[in-house]
Each structure stands twice: as structure tokens, then as C-alpha cells.
Write an enzyme that holds these catalytic residues in place. Structure first.
Site, PDB file in Angstrom:
ATOM      1  CG  HIS A   1      -2.499  -9.625  38.538  1.00 58.37           C
ATOM      2  ND1 HIS A   1      -2.318 -10.892  38.032  1.00 58.37           N
ATOM      3  CD2 HIS A   1      -2.398  -9.744  39.883  1.00 58.37           C
ATOM      4  CE1 HIS A   1      -2.104 -11.729  39.035  1.00 58.37           C
ATOM      5  NE2 HIS A   1      -2.157 -11.056  40.165  1.00 58.37           N
TER       6      HIS A   1
ATOM      7  CE  LYS B   1       1.765 -11.983  63.583  1.00 60.07           C
ATOM      8  NZ  LYS B   1       1.336 -12.705  62.383  1.00 60.07           N
TER       9      LYS B   1
ATOM     10  CE  LYS C   1     -10.925 -12.431  50.623  1.00 65.53           C
ATOM     11  NZ  LYS C   1     -10.475 -11.167  51.152  1.00 65.53           N
TER      12      LYS C   1
ATOM     13  CB  ILE D   1       2.194 -10.305  38.494  1.00 63.96           C
ATOM     14  CG1 ILE D   1       1.945 -11.578  37.693  1.00 63.96           C
ATOM     15  CG2 ILE D   1       0.875  -9.711  38.929  1.00 63.96           C
ATOM     16  CD1 ILE D   1       1.309 -11.359  36.313  1.00 63.96           C
ATOM     17  N   GLY D   2       4.685  -7.854  38.737  1.00 66.89           N
ATOM     18  CA  GLY D   2       5.082  -6.587  39.346  1.00 66.89           C
ATOM     19  C   GLY D   2       6.139  -6.705  40.416  1.00 66.89           C
TER      20      GLY D   2
ATOM     21  CG  HIS E   1       0.139 -19.006  45.519  1.00 63.85           C
ATOM     22  ND1 HIS E   1      -0.560 -18.987  44.339  1.00 63.85           N
ATOM     23  CD2 HIS E   1      -0.050 -17.802  46.091  1.00 63.85           C
ATOM     24  CE1 HIS E   1      -1.173 -17.818  44.225  1.00 63.85           C
ATOM     25  NE2 HIS E   1      -0.872 -17.081  45.264  1.00 63.85           N
TER      26      HIS E   1
ATOM     27  CB  CYS F   1      -3.543  -9.657  62.236  1.00 67.67           C
ATOM     28  SG  CYS F   1      -3.834 -10.778  63.598  1.00 67.67           S
TER      29      CYS F   1
ATOM     30  CD  GLU G   1       4.434  -4.269  42.598  1.00 62.96           C
ATOM     31  OE1 GLU G   1       3.998  -4.624  43.708  1.00 62.96           O
ATOM     32  OE2 GLU G   1       3.840  -4.491  41.528  1.00 62.96           O
TER      33      GLU G   1
ATOM     34  CD  GLU H   1      -4.530 -18.711  41.487  1.00 65.65           C
ATOM     35  OE1 GLU H   1      -4.412 -17.754  42.271  1.00 65.65           O
ATOM     36  OE2 GLU H   1      -5.008 -19.801  41.806  1.00 65.65           O
TER      37      GLU H   1
HETATM   38  N1  GLN Z   1       1.480  -6.112  41.448  1.00 61.80           N
HETATM   39  C1  GLN Z   1       1.263  -6.894  42.614  1.00 61.80           C
HETATM   40  C2  GLN Z   1       2.467  -7.791  42.862  1.00 61.80           C
HETATM   41  O1  GLN Z   1       3.066  -8.221  41.948  1.00 61.80           O
HETATM   42  C3  GLN Z   1       0.026  -7.740  42.501  1.00 61.80           C
HETATM   43  C4  GLN Z   1      -0.303  -8.453  43.795  1.00 61.80           C
HETATM   44  C5  GLN Z   1      -1.608  -9.208  43.799  1.00 61.80           C
HETATM   45  O2  GLN Z   1      -2.179  -9.464  42.801  1.00 61.80           O
HETATM   46  N2  GLN Z   1      -2.084  -9.616  44.918  1.00 61.80           N
HETATM   47  O3  GLN Z   1       2.821  -8.089  43.976  1.00 61.80           O
HETATM   48 ZN    ZN Z   2      -2.015 -11.692  42.130  1.00 58.52          ZN
END
Ligand code: GLN
Ligand code: ZN
Length: 772
Positions: free
Chosen positions: A659, A18, A128, A449-450, A712, A534, A502, A683
Site C-alpha cells: 500500500h 505546540k 515535504k 488498508i488495515g 482524509h 511533531c 490494528e 490513493e
Molecule cells: N496499514 C496502515 C493503516 O491502515 C497503513 C497506513 C499508511 O499507509 N500510512 O493505517
Molecule cells: Zn496510506
């Protein structure tokens, strides 16, 4: 008795690969320096195998990024957009361009995918690898794809091992799995129609390996663990008839792993190769039957050591299984191996100094698994290994008896769960009426979403606090200030349902794992996720219980700052399970039950603390699906029940959100609906709301927030763009059920983009409210 492995971790004990690749990408070291690091790592990994007494070391299992990408280079199938000149071998620049795109790659979100640059030349897609958390790059094949040998990697690495005096067995991804994992560039294009064209490259590769002195080559065809189509079956038959005859001196070991063969057994054993490898961990039950049918004179490699977990193997049943095979085959034709490549296990326990020594005594990482393989082979060969076998038995017995693992209260509570616990008090329509009355949100309510940006400053504060350089009080004050700023901002932006941001979380699984009994953390237990990235999955080793509320104080503080309904934020039981190394001494379902109960308490505590909405994230629900369709229902049955168990303890007025961040729902929609979350955010922006069609056809009953902003990418979507997406959604989703939100959390974004994008998002929702 022959021992071998299917592959070894490449990243290095200290993640040297890495460090070196990232330095190379930044232009800080030369290609020659990167190659030197790679060579040193390969030598070290072979040395570890040799030291442990492994007879055939694996070669060509090394990769600068991914073994599927390596295979794509081997057959020269570089897509045109990467401007490979097409002469000679695929160069390292082209190689990394395919992996990372032509602009520098984006930071990744929690979902583990690298989403690539937003402009320039996009990288190959990533997805994956079977049901692991490793991601491979998806080859793109179409009617124009031409193949030719365009990499010397297998030959070079074989020569390198040989020069070190080692008996090496090159590992190559087989042609049928390669074609199966690729995506067709033209609609309706049949990838298997390329078999004729790709086989000559494989034949040439085998001839060259044979000429270089290779005795065996391992061809991986893990598609044998899947439901095979008629086209795949025909391709396997044809491919192996050809390859078996390609290089008469070279013996092929055909390898399958990640599951039992089941209905694919006859086909597998009918292919005219010299040896077969089976996964005798997941396929333990069929191992004896397979052994009974191995054709005369052929080798069976039995993968009895689990390559995918971190636990010391129970050598007693493993030995019994091997003895059963030896009775049928004799010991000459029996090879002992791990179930699959050790790529999916961390490198070595040596560096774990901080972990509880008792727990450490129960673990085996890749290096320790090598010794287990050798020990089993020695036992079969009749050597006196009673002392190490006794040690193994003692460690396992200690683990079975340990009070650290078993908590009577947790077991009793899990046993007492009844179907009623899986349900809310009233059905959704009643809950919805109560929630609307209680929350008084406008149409198309806006939320996120948080997470909000995890800036360098946030990460630095956490690092200082962890090192003891920042006091608890100072860290708490820092976080509260971040929360306060974020709540103020959301009020200013007029977000209807704010979140606290968060900031206290490093990672959505680790944060909760650290606060739960039954979880442990390693210092160095890194496993490659993709390329240089990783992950260090926490270890769920015992009965899980909550010591104290985990998120309540932050959410409660955030709620105290605003009259708007704050949304609490948790990681769901299935995602906790999927992204951890979990116990092998009880079904996954039971571990997930413990998690669900701990989370249920947290949900109830959040409600008590005044939170009117609570989101339980389950981004990993889908990836838990078994490889075989026939097993989906069983998994979805308990996974959905356990989500419901975590959510089921609250009043009707409390709005439960969930979510998920992927775009494939159609085949599991009934289960998504059965989650019975009041609101689901998903999404959707990259598919331009296309995926909502499935929800509409299915008549998805509850509220839904299809993401209107692709987080993204650093691009700020305009109000119009988001309005258009919302309008498209409105065409298929009833007005009262529709929310406006981004695709996922904002932790990887910068503040500037976040503010601008959210402003546009709120404006889009408001514009729609006016119209309707
Ligand atoms: N609540 C998380 C965030 O907002 C959700 C992350 C996710 O879905 N991967 O970061
Ligand atoms: Zn997400």
C-alpha cells in the site's frame, strides 16, 4: 574562528510552542499570550547558542508554523481565497488560516500530511521540505500575484536579539528557492517570471536589516542541492547581482544544504555575495575543492556537524576536513557550522532519563551539536581541547565496539542474501492463477488498508496499559474484543478480505520498532513535522533482529473468527528506515536489509499461521528518492530489492499486498511494478482515478486497488460516487485485476462514517459485479 548556526528548533524543549499554538487555536489563550511564549522560546534558544559560544546566533529562524509561510507573508503573497484585506502586515489570523484552512484542520493520518478541511476554504497545500520529514506550506503564484513587504518579523526578531545584547544573523529563505517551491496557479505559468516583482521586496528587507544594524544576513538557497534548470540558474544570477548591491553595509551569506554542489559549484561561487555556506556532511568530498575556489576575501561557512541526525559527530575527520579548508583559506575566512538548520534534530538530550545510558553517550541533539561546533572551532584556533576531543573519540570508539550494535548472526545473514531471495517462487501470472483458485474471491474484491478507528477508548486503554494501570491480560482481552467486533462488522458488511483493525498499534513504525532488537526510543526526541505537529522518530542504532513474532497472534486470532481470508498487516523495510533516525556507521541500504530480513520472517510466520494474504505497507518508498535524479536508479534498485526480500519467502498461493498513499507514481512506475506485489492499493480518489492512466499506459501487470474513498475527509461517499470511480478504473485496468478499497487506513475516522462508507463501497462493488 567564527561559529554560527543556520537555525534552531522552534518548538521548544517541552514542545511549548505546540501547547501554546493549540491553546490559541482553541481560543483558550490570547494572541498576546501566544506571542509571549514565542518570545520566551526565542530568548531561550538564543541563550543556549550564546552559552555554547556560538558567535552569531540565528534569528528569524523562529516560526509560528513554517518558514516558507513566513516568507510568503514577508513578500505579501497571500492567495485571494483567504480574504486578507491587504493593508498593513499579514495578521496572525490570516497566517493561521493559510496554514490550517478556514475550518478546523483535520486529524492527520500516518503519512504526515495535514489534509485540510473538506469544505470551507482549504489551507495551502503542504509538502515535504526537500528530502526531510518536515513539511512546508506551498505558496501559490500566478500572473496576478503582487508583492510588497508585509511582515516585520525579520526586523522585530533582529531587534529582539539585539536588545538582549546578542550578535544576530537573520535567516531568510532566498527568492529563487521560494519561487521554486511555489506552485503555479495557472497552467504553464512561469514562476520565475515573477523574479523582477519579488526582488524589490527582498531589497527593501535587506536595506531595513542593514539600517537596524545587521552585519550579516543568511539567504537560504537549498535549490543548489538539486538539478537546476536554466531558468533557475538565470534567476539565481540575476537575483544575487541585485541583492548584493541592495544594502552596501550588509553582508550576504548564501547558504546551500542537503547535498553537494556538484555541477552547481561554479555558479554558486560566482554569485557576488560576501560568504558561502556549504553542507560538508553530505558534500564532504567536495569541501576541499570548493574551498580552493572561494574568491579572495570571501567567507566560507563549512557545515561539518550533521544537522539531520542524532549522533555525536566523529570530530577527527571533521577536524581534518576543516584543517584542509583552513590551509587554503586561512582561519579568518573560515566559519564553522552545522550542515543545515538544527530544526531537523530534537532539542536536547537533557530530558532523556530513561534511555540506555550507553546509547545516550553516543547521541547529540541540537543543543549538544552547538557544543560540537564550538569545540571544532576552538581546536582549529589552536586552543587546548584535547580532553573533550579524547572524550569524543572514546564515545565513538565505545559505539564502534559495542556488542549492543553488532550481532554476528544478523551480519552473517545479511551477507548471505542472494538475488534468488528477492524473488517469489513463480512469476505473477502463475501466482495469480493459484491465488484465485485458493482465495475464491468475487470480481472487484473489497478490502480495507488495515487500521480501523483509533478511538479515544482505544488510546486510553493503551495509555493505561503502558502506565501499568491495566494488566497484560486485561489489555489483551480489550484488544481481542475490538478485533472480534471489527471482524463481525466486516462479515456483516460483506467485505471479502477483512483485516483485524490494528488496534494494538500506536504508530506503524513505533509498533514494530518496539519489538525489534537494534531500536531505541526517546522520551522527548520530538522533531517538528509541520505546524504544531511533531514526530518522535525511533532510533535505529544497531543490527536489527526480531525477538519473536510481532503481529502473528493478533492476525491469527482474527482469522480464527472468520472463514473469509484475513489480511495480515506489516510496515515495510523502506518505510521503517525512512521514518526512523538511522545509523550513520553503515549504509542505509544495509540497515534496510536487516529490517527486510526481520520482516521476511514475520511474513513467513503469518503464512504458517494460516494467513492467505499479507500486506507490506510502503507509504514512504517515494519520499526516499534522492534529491538528484541521477541517484534515483541506485536507490530504487536496492529499495525495491529489499521490499522483495521481505515478501519473497512465501508460497505462490499466498497473496502479497502493498500500500502507498500518494498520488505521484508516473516517474517511478517501473519500480512500482518491479516490487512485484500481487496487489497494490493506492490513493486515487482525489485525482478522480486520473493517476491510473499512468498505470494503464505502462500496462501495469499485477492487481491494483485504486482508492475510491478519500479517507482524509469526514464525508461519506455515496455508492454512486464510488461506482463511478470504479467504472473509470475499469476503463483502464483489466477486470480481473481490479480491487475496491479506500485510499488509506481508517484510524483517523469515526465509526459512523466508516460503517456508512464501507456499506456504500461494498454496494458499489456488487453493482459492478452484476453488470459485468
Ligand atoms: N496499514 C496502515 C493503516 O491502515 C497503513 C497506513 C499508511 O499507509 N500510512 O493505517
Ligand atoms: Zn496510506
Amino acid at each position: 574562528m567564527t561559529t554560527h548556526i543556520l537555525g534552531y528548533p522552534r518548538i521548544g524543549e517541552k514542545r511549548e510552542l505546540k501547547t501554546a499554538s493549540e491553546a490559541f487555536w482553541k481560543g483558550k489563550i490570547s494572541e498576546a499570550e501566544l506571542q509571549q511564549t514565542a518570545e520566551r522560546l526565542r530568548a531561550a534558544h538564543w541563550h543556549a547558542q550564546k552559552q555554547a559560544g556560538i558567535d552569531y546566533v540565528a534569528c528569524n529562524d523562529f516560526s509560528f508554523y513554517d518558514q516558507v509561510l513566513d516568507t510568503l507573508c514577508l513578500v505579501g503573497a497571500v492567495p485571494a481565497r483567504f480574504h486578507w484585506e491587504g493593508k498593513g502586515d499579514v495578521d496572525l489570523t490570516t497566517y493561521f488560516r493559510m496554514a490550517r484552512g478556514i475550518l478546523a484542520a483535520e486529524k492527520a493520518c500516518d503519512c504526515g500530511h495535514d489534509h485540510g478541511p473538506s469544505e470551507g476554504v482549504p489551507a495551502l497545500e503542504m509538502t515535504k521540505w526537500f528530502d526531510t520529514n518536515y513539511h512546508y506550506l506551498v505558496p501559490e503564484l500566478g500572473p496576478d500575484t503582487a508583492f510588497r513587504l508585509a511582515s516585520r518579523k525579520p526586523f522585530n526578531e533582529f531587534a529582539e536579539a539585539k536588545a538582549l545584547g546578542l550578535r544576530a544573523k537573520p535567516v531568510i529563505l532566498g527568492p529563487v528557492t521560494f519561487l521554486s517551491l511555489a506552485k503555479a496557479t495557472a497552467p504553464g505559468f512561469d514562476r520565475f517570471s515573477l523574479l523582477e516583482k519579488i526582488l524589490p521586496v527582498y531589497e527593501e528587507t535587506l536595506r531595513k536589516l542593514s539600517a537596524a544594524g545587521a552585519e550579516w544576513v543568511q539567504l537560504d538557497e537549498p535549490v543548489f542541492a538539486l538539478d537546476l534548470s536554466a531558468a533557475q540558474r538565470a534567476a539565481l544570477e540575476k537575483a544575487y547581482a541585485r541583492l548584493a548591491a541592495a544594502a552596501p553595509g550588509l553582508k550576504i551569506l548564501l547558504a546551500t544544504y542537503f547535498g553537494p554542489l556538484q555541477d552547481n559549484r561554479d555558479l554558486f561561487l560566482s554569485l557576488p555575495v560576501a560568504g558561502y555556506h556549504i553542507d560538508a556532511v553530505r558534500g564532504a568530498e567536495e569541501a576541499a575543492a570548493v574551498a580552493g575556489r572561494v574568491p579572495e576575501g570571501k567567507v566560507l561557512s563549512v557545515g561539518v556537524i550533521d544537522g539531520r541526525n542524532i549522533w555525536k559527530a566523529d570530530l577527527v575527520p571533521a577536524l581534518a576536513l576543516l584543517n584542509g579548508v583552513a590551509e587554503r583559506l586561512g582561519t579568518e575566512r573560515l566559519w564553522v557550522a552545522p550542515s543545515c538548520s538544527l530544526l531537523h534534530a530534537p532539542v536536547s538530550l537533557r530530558a532523556e532519563q530513561k534511555i540506555d545510558p550507553e546509547l545516550k553517550g553516543w547521541l547529540a541533539f541540537a543543543e549538544e551539536k552547538l557544543a560540537e561546533v564550538r569545540l571544532l572551532a576552538d581546536a582549529l584556533a589552536g586552543k587546548d581541547v584535547s580532553a573533550p576531543l579524547r572524550e569524543n573519540a572514546a564515545a565513538l570508539e565505545a559505539r564502534r565496539q559495542s556488542p549492543k550494535i553488532h550481532r554476528a548472526d544478523v551480519a552473517a545473514r545479511a551477507a548471505a542474501v542472494t538475488p534468488q531471495d528477492f524473488s517469489r517462487q513463480s512469476p505473477f501470472p502463475q501466482r495469480q492463477a493459484r491465488q484465485h483458485e485458493h482465495l475464491k474471491l468475487p470480481a472487484f474484491p473489497t478490502t480495507t488498508i488495515g487500521s480501523f478507528p483509533q478511538t479515544a477508548e482505544v488510546r486510553a486503554a493503551r495509555a493505561k496499559w503502558k502506565k501499568g494501570e491495566l494488566s497484560n491480560e486485561a489489555y489483551e482481552k480489550f484488544l481481542k474484543d475490538e478485533i472480534a467486533k471489527t471482524v463481525r462488522l466486516q462479515e456483516e458488511l460483506d467485505i471479502d478480505m477483512p483485516v483485524h483493525g490494528e488496534f494494538e498499534r500506536n504508530d506503524m513504525v513505533e509498533y514494530f520498532g518496539e519489538q525489534l532488537e537494534g531500536y531505541a526510543f526517546t522520551e522527548n526526541g520530538w522533531v517538528q513535522s509541520y505546524g504544531s505537529r511533531c514526530v518522535k522518530p525511533p532510533i535505529l542504532f544497531g543490527d536489527v533482529a526480531r525477538r519473536a513474532p510481532m503481529t502473528v497472534s493478533w492476525s491469527q486470532y482474527a482469522q480464527s473468527l472468520t472463514k473469509r481470508p484475513m489480511k495480515g498487516m506489516l510496515t515495510g523495510p523502506i518505510t521503517m528506515l525512512q521514518w526512523s533516525f538511522v545509523r550513520d556507521d553503515q549504509p542505509r541500504r544495509l540497515s534496510a536489509t536487516h529490517l527486510a530480513l526481520a520482516l521476511r520472517d514475520e511474513v513467513c510466520d503469518l503464512e504458517k499461521a494460516g494467513l492467505a494474504a499479507i500486506q507490506i505497507d510502503e507509504p514512504a518508498l517515494r519520499e526516499g528518492l534522492p534529491l538528484r535524479r541521477g541517484e534515483w536508479e541506485e536507490y530504487l534498485g536496492w529499495a525495491v530489492d529489499l521490499f522483495r526480500l521481505s515478501a519473497g519467502g512465501v508460497k505462490d498461493e499466498t497473496q502479497i499486498h502493498t500500500h502507498m498513499c500518494y498520488g505521484e507514481f508516473n516517474d517511478i512506475l517501473p519500480s512500482i511494478a518491479r516490487l512485484d506485489a500481487d496487489v497494490i492499493s493506492i490513493e486515487a480518489s482525489r485525482s478522480g482515478m486520473e493517476l491510473l492512466r499512468g498505470f494503464a499506459d505502462f500496462k501495469y501487470p499485477n492487481e491494483i486497488g485504486p482508492g475510491v474513498w478519500d479517507i482524509h475527509s469526514p464525508r461519506v461517499p455515496s455508492q454512486k460516487e464510488m461506482e463511478d470511480l470504479l467504472r473509470k478504473a475499469l476503463a483502464v485496468i483489466p477486470r480481473r485485476n481490479l480491487w475496491a478499497n479506500p485510499d488509506c487506513g481508517l484510524k483517523t475516522r469515526g465509526w459512523e462514517e466508516v460503517v456508512a462508507s464501507l456499506r456504500n463501497l461494498v454496494a458499489a462493488a456488487k453493482a459492478l459485479r452484476e453488470e459485468n
